[in-house]
Write a protein that holds these residues in place. Structure first.
Motif, PDB file in Angstrom:
ATOM      1  N   GLY A  25      57.302 -43.050  68.827  1.00  0.00           N
ATOM      2  CA  GLY A  25      58.674 -42.706  69.166  1.00  0.00           C
ATOM      3  C   GLY A  25      58.757 -41.542  70.133  1.00  0.00           C
ATOM      4  N   LEU A  26      57.896 -40.543  69.954  1.00  0.00           N
ATOM      5  CA  LEU A  26      57.874 -39.410  70.882  1.00  0.00           C
ATOM      6  C   LEU A  26      57.513 -39.865  72.289  1.00  0.00           C
ATOM      7  CD1 LEU A  26      56.082 -36.705  68.685  1.00  0.00           C
ATOM      8  CD2 LEU A  26      58.506 -36.786  69.300  1.00  0.00           C
ATOM      9  N   LEU A  27      56.540 -40.771  72.381  1.00  0.00           N
ATOM     10  CA  LEU A  27      56.120 -41.273  73.688  1.00  0.00           C
ATOM     11  C   LEU A  27      57.206 -42.136  74.332  1.00  0.00           C
ATOM     12  CD1 LEU A  27      52.411 -42.203  72.849  1.00  0.00           C
ATOM     13  CD2 LEU A  27      53.237 -40.219  74.133  1.00  0.00           C
ATOM     14  N   ALA A  33      63.220 -45.647  79.445  1.00  0.00           N
ATOM     15  CA  ALA A  33      64.674 -45.521  79.587  1.00  0.00           C
ATOM     16  C   ALA A  33      65.384 -45.911  78.298  1.00  0.00           C
ATOM     17  CB  ALA A  33      65.155 -46.394  80.738  1.00  0.00           C
ATOM     18  N   VAL A  34      64.756 -46.812  77.509  1.00  0.00           N
ATOM     19  CA  VAL A  34      65.301 -47.204  76.214  1.00  0.00           C
ATOM     20  C   VAL A  34      64.695 -46.281  75.158  1.00  0.00           C
ATOM     21  CG1 VAL A  34      65.525 -49.062  74.532  1.00  0.00           C
ATOM     22  CG2 VAL A  34      65.511 -49.589  76.978  1.00  0.00           C
TER      23      VAL A  34
END
Length: 432
Positions: A25-27, A33-34
Motif C-alpha cells: 500500500g505504501l508503494l 495514480a490509483v
C-alpha cells in the motif's frame, strides 16, 4: 510431520499477510495514480489532527464517527511520515486479536470444544482472508468493530456478564449496529426448560403464573446485569462526548444516520432510489424512504431473528442478524461484509453449506458472482462514463440482494433446526 494448522504458523501467516499489504500500500500510494489508502482513512486522520490541535473532529467534513476513533488515531498527526500508517497498523492488529478470540471461543464448550488444529482451520476464514486484510490495511476501522464483537461473544461464553455489558456499550457507542446483539444476548440468558428427568416426576397441580410472575422470571440476575452495565457504559461515553463536543457529536455520530442519503453507488437495493432522492429532492414522494428503510431491517435483525433463534445458538443468531442487517441496510459497501465475516467461523462447522459441498460452493459462487456483476456496472459508470444507474446498477443490486436473502434463509434454517441443548447447558451456568 507438523500440521499446517498450528498456532504459530497461522498467526505468523496472518501477520505476514497484513505486513505485505501494508508495504504494498505504501508503494502504490507513492507511485500509482490509483491510491491504495481508503478515502475514509484521510477523514479519520484529518479529524485526529484537529483533535491534536485542541479542536473538534467534526470540523472535518464527512466525519460521522465517535470522537474516540479520532482520539485513538492522534499518533497519525505526529511529524514523522511513518506515523501516518499508525491507524492501519492498529486496525490490522485488531484483526489478529479478533482471530485469537475466535480460536478461544471455538475451543470452548459452547463453541464445540474443538481441538486447536480444527479451531485454527475455521479461524483462518478470518485470519487468512485477503479481503479482511486488504480492508484493514487500506485504513478501514471495521477491524476495531470485529475485535469488539468477538470479545463480546467470548465474554458471554465465559459468563463474564459485566464485561459483556461494557463491551456491548462501547461497541454501540463506536458504531450503532451492534445494538442488535442486545436482544439476542438478553433472550439467550433466559432459563432453560426442565430436564427430561424432571418431567418424569409425578405432576403436581400448580397455578398458572401471573403476569407479575412472568416478569420476575424474565428479569433474572444475568439479564439485569447485562442491561445495567451496557446502558451505563453507553450513556457515560455519550455524556462525556456531549460534554466536550456538544450538539455536533449527537448530530454527526447518531442523528445523521437516521436520514442519511448516500448518492454514491453501493450494493444496497435502496441505492438507486436514494440516488434519485438526492438528485431530485423536490420531485420525490413526501414519504421519507431513508427513514422507512430501517423498518424491515430492524424488524428482522433486532426482533424476529433473536426471538426465534437466540436460545438455540447465540453465535449463529448474531451472524444471521448481522447478515440481515447488512443485506437490508440502505448503504452497503464491501467493508460491511466484515461485520458478519467475523461470525462466520462459528456457524460453518455444523452448517448445511459444509454438510452439502455443492450447496456451499453454489452459495459462494452466487455471492461472489453477484458482486462481480454489480462491480462491472460500477466500473462502466466510474471509469467509462456510462450512465448505468437506472438499469445496470439497479438490477444487479437486486440480484445481489436476492442472493443474500437466499443465503440468509439457509442460515436461519440451519440454526432453527438445532435443538439448543448445548446452549441450554451453557445458560444454566448463569443461574445455578
Amino acid at each position: 510431520m507438523s500440521s499446517l494448522f498450528s498456532t504459530r504458523k497461522i498467526f505468523s501467516s496472518a501477520i505476514a499477510l497484513r505486513v505485505t499489504f501494508l508495504v504494498y500500500g505504501l508503494l502504490q500510494d507513492e507511485y500509482s495514480a490509483v491510491k491504495y489508502t481508503d478515502i475514509d482513512y484521510f477523514v479519520f486522520t484529518d479529524a485526529a489532527r484537529y483533535v491534536s490541535q485542541g479542536r473538534s473532529p467534526y470540523q472535518r467534513d464527512t466525519y460521522r464517527y465517535t470522537p474516540l476513533l479520532a482520539w485513538l488515531l492522534i499518533p497519525t498527526s505526529w511529524s514523522h511520515p511513518l506515523w501516518f500508517s499508525f491507524g492501519k497498523i492498529l486496525f490490522a492488529t485488531s484483526d489478529i486479536v479478533a482471530g485469537w478470540f475466535i480460536v478461544r471461543i471455538l475451543q470452548s464448550q459452547s463453541g464445540g470444544a474443538m481441538t486447536t488444529e480444527r479451531a485454527l482451520k475455521y479461524a483462518s476464514i478470518w485470519l487468512l482472508n485477503p479481503m479482511v486484510a486488504t480492508i484493514s490495511t487500506r485504513g478501514s476501522s471495521e477491524g476495531l468493530l470485529g475485535v469488539m464483537v468477538a470479545a463480546l461473544l467470548w465474554a458471554v461464553t465465559r459468563r463474564q456478564i459485566v464485561l459483556a455489558g461494557v463491551l456491548l456499550g462501547i461497541a454501540v457507542h463506536f458504531k450503532i449496529y451492534p445494538f442488535i446483539y442486545g436482544p439476542s444476548i438478553i433472550w439467550f440468558l433466559g432459563s432453560c426448560p426442565l430436564s427430561s428427568r424432571s418431567e418424569k416426576r409425578p405432576s403436581i397441580p400448580v397455578r398458572n403464573p401471573s403476569f407479575g410472575d412472568t416478569i420476575l422470571k424474565f428479569l433474572n440476575r444475568s439479564r439485569i446485569t447485562l442491561c445495567v452495565s451496557s446502558l451505563a457504559t453507553f450513556v457515560s461515553l455519550n455524556f462525556l462526548m456531549y460534554a466536550i463536543y456538544s450538539t455536533p457529536f449527537l448530530q454527526h455520530t447518531f442523528f445523521y444516520h437516521l436520514t442519511r442519503i448516500d448518492h454514491r453507488h453501493n450494493f444496497s437495493p435502496y441505492n438507486t432510489l436514494l440516488h434519485l432522492s438526492s438528485a431530485m429532492p423536490d420531485r420525490v414522494s413526501s414519504l421519507k424512504l431513508e427513514s422507512l428503510a430501517f423498518l424491515p431491517q430492524l424488524l428482522l435483525s433486532a426482533v424476529l431473528i433473536p426471538l426465534t433463534l437466540a436460545k438455540k445458538d447465540l453465535a449463529g443468531t448474531m451472524l444471521a442478524q448481522t447478515f440481515a442487517f447488512v443485506a437490508f441496510n440502505k448503504v452497503c459497501t464491501s467493508q460491511y461484509f466484515l461485520w458478519y465475516l467475523i461470525l462466520l467461523p462459528f456457524y460453518l462447522p455444523n452448517s448445511s453449506l459444509l454438510a452439502h459441498p455443492s450447496l456451499g460452493i453454489t452459495a459462494l459462487l452466487l455471492w461472489a458472482g453477484a458482486q462481480a456483476l454489480y462491480l462491472h456496472q460500477a466500473y462502466s459508470l466510474e471509469f467509462l462514463g456510462r450512465s448505468t444507474f437506472i438499469s445496470g446498477l439497479f438490477i444487479s443490486g437486486l440480484v445481489f440482494f436476492a442472493v443474500n436473502i437466499w443465503i440468509l434463509g439457509i442460515m436461519i434454517g440451519d440454526i432453527g433446526a438445532k435443538g439448543g441443548e448445548e446452549a441450554c447447558i451453557l445458560r444454566r451456568g448463569f443461574f445455578f
